[in-house]
Write an enzyme that holds these catalytic residues in place. Structure first.
Site, PDB file in Angstrom:
ATOM      1  N   GLY A  41      47.175  40.777  36.216  1.00 49.37           N
ATOM      2  CA  GLY A  41      47.217  39.603  37.094  1.00 49.37           C
ATOM      3  C   GLY A  41      47.723  38.364  36.385  1.00 49.37           C
ATOM      4  N   ALA A  42      48.664  38.557  35.461  1.00 50.24           N
ATOM      5  CA  ALA A  42      49.120  37.417  34.659  1.00 50.24           C
ATOM      6  C   ALA A  42      50.266  36.656  35.325  1.00 50.24           C
ATOM      7  CB  ALA A  42      49.534  37.876  33.268  1.00 50.24           C
ATOM      8  N   ASN A  43      50.503  36.928  36.594  1.00 51.57           N
ATOM      9  CA  ASN A  43      51.606  36.222  37.254  1.00 51.57           C
ATOM     10  C   ASN A  43      51.178  34.861  37.797  1.00 51.57           C
ATOM     11  OD1 ASN A  43      50.109  37.921  39.071  1.00 51.57           O
ATOM     12  ND2 ASN A  43      51.452  37.150  40.671  1.00 51.57           N
TER      13      ASN A  43
ATOM     14  N   GLY B  40      47.776  31.577  37.832  1.00 53.18           N
ATOM     15  CA  GLY B  40      46.469  31.050  37.444  1.00 53.18           C
ATOM     16  C   GLY B  40      46.115  31.218  35.984  1.00 53.18           C
ATOM     17  N   ILE B  41      44.831  31.552  35.744  1.00 50.64           N
ATOM     18  CA  ILE B  41      44.351  31.622  34.363  1.00 50.64           C
ATOM     19  C   ILE B  41      44.954  32.809  33.615  1.00 50.64           C
ATOM     20  CG2 ILE B  41      42.212  30.338  34.736  1.00 50.64           C
ATOM     21  CD1 ILE B  41      40.708  32.982  34.859  1.00 50.64           C
ATOM     22  N   GLY B  42      45.387  33.828  34.335  1.00 53.78           N
ATOM     23  CA  GLY B  42      46.035  34.973  33.691  1.00 53.78           C
ATOM     24  C   GLY B  42      47.346  34.548  33.044  1.00 53.78           C
TER      25      GLY B  42
ATOM     26  N   SER C 105      32.347  36.707  37.100  1.00 56.44           N
ATOM     27  CA  SER C 105      32.110  35.392  37.689  1.00 56.44           C
ATOM     28  C   SER C 105      30.623  35.120  37.813  1.00 56.44           C
ATOM     29  CB  SER C 105      32.740  35.329  39.075  1.00 56.44           C
ATOM     30  OG  SER C 105      32.296  34.164  39.761  1.00 56.44           O
TER      31      SER C 105
ATOM     32  N   TYR D 277      33.020  40.084  47.351  1.00 51.19           N
ATOM     33  CA  TYR D 277      33.600  39.562  46.104  1.00 51.19           C
ATOM     34  C   TYR D 277      32.529  39.507  45.013  1.00 51.19           C
ATOM     35  CZ  TYR D 277      35.327  36.128  42.745  1.00 51.19           C
ATOM     36  OH  TYR D 277      35.675  35.478  41.590  1.00 51.19           O
TER      37      TYR D 277
END
Ligand SMILES: *[C@@H]1O[C@H](CO)[C@@H](O)[C@H](O)[C@H]1NC(C)=O
Length: 332
Positions: free
Chosen positions: A54-56, A58-60, A183, A208
């Site tokens: 998920g590095a595309n 936000g924090i990723g 989280s 979630y």
């Protein structure tokens, strides 16, 4: 008389401005405080091989930029090829590193996870850092390709399978790390044997939260199973962050809460600090099975420390992902 009125209004205006100034100052202080700790050590990870899911965005993406600057060889794994390629360009530009690669991975598809693992095994013979960062948040009830509820399927089962398929490579270096992004929301989740995929009732935030609880329990059991292998596994709460994950939240709510979020939520660089520290800080070399928040160790709710549930979840996940069976097939 007139001069008295002028004088009074002058003083009133001055006091008004002063309290406004104090108010703004306090808000800025609060905002600064809410950004949490940051990782400031100049640790280098030259040549270390890193996967970030998920590095595309936000924090990723932020983590990818940071670890690339530290000299890592970064693989960004994301579902959408176009967004992945765009992120690749941006991460290369911002980090000044060319050693960043994109591999397609859809965590909502076991087929895609196996394909990713096969491709990665062709490319590399070891893995130093695995950051399980991708996640879906509060999406309407939906299912993965394999019929898993979307949150549990993507956030937990997808990463469960991915991690297990990469364990042989993680065991190659003397020290390697698995970092699972969970989280604080785990506190309102519950792993239920009868409502595992929301069969009985479904609320988006509950689903979630439950998947995030699963991330922590998975980390706990994983750390136990990896004792004395040189592979550590820790989980974390990145903080409340202004990120794309909010896309499933109602637009009106997003607009109304915007000023509060600006004050109380972390910006993206601040949100990436905890996972950066867990991935690189030399002082955490032997730390495993822990949960971090605001860049330091934190406590979870008791539900996230239940070893019986952790074991049950592991076995259930193995069964659902067909892990044992696939291992045998690969060996033969
Ligand atoms: C981790 O453990 C090893 C072996 O016990 C030790 O040599 C090393 O100094 C430890 N690292 C840290 C940062 O504590």
């Amino acid at each position: 008389m007139i001069s008295e009125i002028i004088w009074t209004s002058f003083v009133a205006t001055l006091l008004g401005l002063l309290s406004l100034g104090i108010f703004i100052g306090l808000i800025l202080l609060l905002r600064n405080y809410m950004q949490g700790g940051s990782y400031n050590k100049p640790t280098l990870i030259d040549g270390k091989i890193v996967i970030i899911t998920g590095a595309n965005a936000g924090i990723g993406k932020e983590t990818a930029v940071d670890l690339a600057k530290r000299g890592g060889k970064i693989y960004i794994a994301c579902r959408n090829i176009e967004r992945g390629q765009n992120a690749l360009i941006e991460i290369k530009r911002r980090s000044g590193s060319d050693n960043i690669h994109f591999l397609q991975l859809d965590l909502a598809s076991m087929k895609s996870i196996h394909k990713f693992s096969d491709e990665f095994h062709q490319l590399e013979d070891r893995l130093d850092i695995l950051i399980n960062n991708a996640g879906v948040m509060a999406c309407p009830k939906s299912f993965t390709e394999d019929g898993f509820e979307m949150h549990m399927g993507t956030n937990h089962l997808g990463h469960f399978l991915l991690t297990n398929l990469l364990l042989d490579l993680l065991k190659k270096p003397p020290h390697s790390r698995i970092v699972n992004v969970a989280s604080l929301f785990h506190i309102v989740g519950k792993i239920s044997k009868t409502n595992f995929f929301g069969e009985k009732f479904y609320f988006r935030w509950y689903a979630y939260a439950t998947s995030k609880l699963a991330n922590i329990l998975f980390t706990r059991e994983l750390a136990k199973r990896l004792q004395n292998t040189g592979v550590t596994a820790n989980s974390l709460h990145p903080g409340a962050i202004q990120s794309d994950l909010l896309r499933h939240v109602n637009i009106v709510i997003r607009i109304i809460t915007a000023p509060f979020r600006w004050i109380l939520f972390k910006d993206i660089p601040a949100g990436a600090q905890t996972q950066i520290r867990l991935a690189v800080d030399p002082s955490l070399e032997n730390v495993t099975g822990k949960y971090f928040a605001d860049c330091k160790e934190a406590t979870t709710l008791f539900t996230a420390r239940n070893d019986k549930t952790a074991k049950w979840l592991w076995e259930k996940s193995e069964e659902l992902t067909g892990l044992g069976i696939n291992d045998v097939l690969v060996c033969e």
